[in-house]
Each structure stands twice: as C-alpha cells, then as structure tokens.
Design an enzyme around this catalytic site. Structure first.
Site, PDB file in Angstrom:
ATOM      1  CG  HIS A 191      -0.408   0.382   2.504  1.00 55.05           C
ATOM      2  ND1 HIS A 191      -0.022  -0.547   3.460  1.00 55.05           N
ATOM      3  CD2 HIS A 191      -0.173   1.589   3.056  1.00 55.05           C
ATOM      4  CE1 HIS A 191       0.420   0.073   4.530  1.00 55.05           C
ATOM      5  NE2 HIS A 191       0.349   1.371   4.308  1.00 55.05           N
TER       6      HIS A 191
ATOM      7  CG  ASP B 109       0.182  -3.868   3.060  1.00 58.75           C
ATOM      8  OD1 ASP B 109       0.227  -3.311   1.945  1.00 58.75           O
ATOM      9  OD2 ASP B 109       0.190  -3.229   4.135  1.00 58.75           O
TER      10      ASP B 109
ATOM     11  CB  SER C 252       3.096   1.981   6.178  1.00 61.47           C
ATOM     12  OG  SER C 252       1.944   2.133   6.962  1.00 61.47           O
TER      13      SER C 252
END
Length: 336
Positions: free
Chosen positions: A80, A110, A187
């Site tokens: 992402h 992910d 992230s």
C-alpha cells in the site's frame, strides 16, 4: 524493664533504606540495559531504513518507509506504500537520494519489493526467524512517521498469529501485534528484535486504539521476497480457508501418535473451495501437508507454493482429537 523498641525501629528503617537503595540500583541497571538494547538496534538497523516518496502523474501521492535487505539496494516495503508505482524516489538516513523501480508487489500480504537503480553498496539489515518470537519480547519500530525521518519507538511483541484484512479484502495470516507506536509513514519500515534482526514489516494501526499495531511476520516476508525476485509476483496455491495457530494438548498428541505442540486450525472454509470439496471442516487442525509438519500459519503459507497448484496434496488433520487424512487439490490463488 528495658525498652529496646527504638533500636528495633532504627534497624527496620536502616534495612528499609538498604532495600530501597538496592531496588533503585537494580531498576537503574534494568533501565540502562533496556535503553542500551534499543539504542543498539537503532544504531545497527537505522542506517538500512529509507524513506520512500511516491509520485503519480508527476504529483506527490504519499510516502512511507522501507528497509534495505541487500547491499545492492533491494528494499522491502508495503504494497500500500508502493501503490503499484513503477518508479519510486528514495532517501537514505544520511540524506542521499536514489531512484528505485518496483520489482513486484503482493497485496495479499501487503508487501512490495523495490530495487535502487543506481549502483550502490548500502548498509543492509537481515531478516530474523519470526517463528521463534515470544509474547513480551522487546520490539523496536524504525521509520518515518508523519514525515519525521529516522524515528525510533519501542515496545513489546503483544501477540502472535493474528489475522489482518488487507486492502484487497483478503486475510493476512501470521501477523505480529505490537505496542511499539506506529503512525502514518511508519508503514513499510522494520519491526526489529533486540538482536538487531528484522522480525516484521510494519503495516497497520487500528485508528482510535492505543498500542495496537501490526507487522507482517519476517518468515512471510522472506517467502514473498523470494517469489517477487523470481516471478515479479507471488504464485501461490490456495485451499480456500482462513487459518490461525492452535495449540495441541499433550494428551491429544499421544492419542494421535504425533509429537507436535502446535498446528493450524481452520477458522472458516470457502464454500465450494478445495478444502470444502475435499471434506475439511471448520475446527479441523492441520498438522502436516504431504508429510511435512505444519506448526504455524507461516509454515502453511510456505507449503502452499506454486508447485502444489492443481496437484493432489495430502493434508493430515486432527478432528475432535483424532488423526485423519484428506486429499486436497489446491487451486491458484488469484489476486484481486
């Protein structure tokens, strides 16, 4: 009559002061040891953490973190974060800027892999063995939260074997839960053990909650990274189940004739999917695939590789404590 009480009170006060002093010294040593561990991790792994800048149609489209896993510039991050963008800007902690290309991404876990286009020799981190993690173990998150570069937060491994729904709707199995503070921009950065090994790739935080953050386990990351290098995508087999780790009581092991403390329990089965068609049921505990032990969700993920697509595969399971075997023909798992 002699009264010795003052001396007893004095002795008690002295003893109390001595205990307090010893406790203070011990606490100080523990805090110093914890601080040194966190600082050591930051010094060793920090230089391998990069900031990624994503641009689409010439405009900024977001940023995140990544971790260099080979000196020639292989960088692991979140799917992402990469957003399927072919070209990505990258900045190291010492301020150098590089261009990188997307090798491949896997929305199911992910995870994404990018490679620096320039010829480089950069500090790199190493992946640890996430199957050896224990709850309460120190965990350090490194990244660029909210654009603040090279930030370090620390906490513990709060839980293991969680399942997390990815943006494409699929469940990511064997996810690590931690209370090390994560924010947007973290992230794709590494979750690191006190040994300086990457034990997870930070992926999500539950908004509105405090200290509930998640990372994709390093063993899953290692498998995905190998697939992306080979194919540019992950080819994997699927039996159409959601799974979670399950302990196997010793008495059940003895009765079933196995020596295995953990298996993988089927939490749900897709109607008409390979597992459902073969007769596997919710609550069955998978203990082996083609004779190879399955002690956790990451092991099952690795065993369901491209070689088993369309091939009859034997699943050994425990149903109500009794050993049973089923022939299942996995299908290729399609991306969304």
């Amino acid at each position: 009559m002699l009264d010795f009480s003052p001396s007893f009170i004095l002795d008690d006060e002295v003893a109390s002061q001595e205990v307090s002093s010893v406790t203070s010294i011990d606490d100080g040593r523990l805090l110093d040891a914890y601080s040194n561990a966190v600082m050591g991790v930051a010094d060793v792994v920090g230089p391998a953490v990069v900031k990624l800048d994503i641009r689409k149609n010439g405009k900024p489209a977001g940023s995140g973190s990544g971790v260099i896993l080979s000196p020639d510039g292989l960088v692991l991050t979140n799917s992402h974060v990469a957003q399927g963008t072919p070209r990505i800007g990258m900045q190291t902690q010492d301020g150098r800027h590089f261009d990188a290309r997307l090798i491949g991404d896997d929305p199911d876990t992910d995870l994404a892999l990018v490679h620096i286009e320039q010829s480089v020799n950069l500090p790199s981190a190493r992946l640890g063995n996430s199957s050896q993690l224990r709850r309460g173990q120190v965990a350090v998150a490194i990244g660029n939260p909210l654009g603040f570069e090279a930030t370090v937060t620390a906490g513990v491994v709060s839980a293991l074997g969680r399942s997390l729904r990815a943006k494409n709707g699929r469940l990511i199995d064997d996810v690590i839960q931690t209370d090390a503070a994560l924010n947007p921009g973290n992230s794709g950065g590494p979750l690191v053990s006190s040994l300086g090994e990457v034990i997870g790739i930070n992926t999500a935080v539950i908004m509105g909650a405090q200290g509930i953050c998640f990372a994709v386990a390093s063993n899953t990351a290692s498998f995905v990274m190998g697939q992306l290098i080979r194919h540019g995508r992950v080819r994997r087999a699927s039996i159409g189940v959601a799974a979670q780790p399950a302990p196997i009581a010793r008495r059940v092991q003895i009765a079933a004739g196995i020596d295995q403390p953990m298996g993988v329990m089927i939490a749900s089965a897709e109607a008409g999917g390979p597992a459902d068609t073969a007769g596997l049921l919710m609550g069955d505990v998978i203990v082996a695939v083609d004779g190879r032990r399955v002690g956790g969700a990451d092991a099952l993920i690795r065993l369901l590789d491209e070689d088993r697509i369309g091939r009859s595969t034997t699943f050994d399971v425990l149903r109500n404590g009794k050993a049973r075997s089923f022939d299942v023909t996995p299908k290729e798992r399609r991306g969304s």
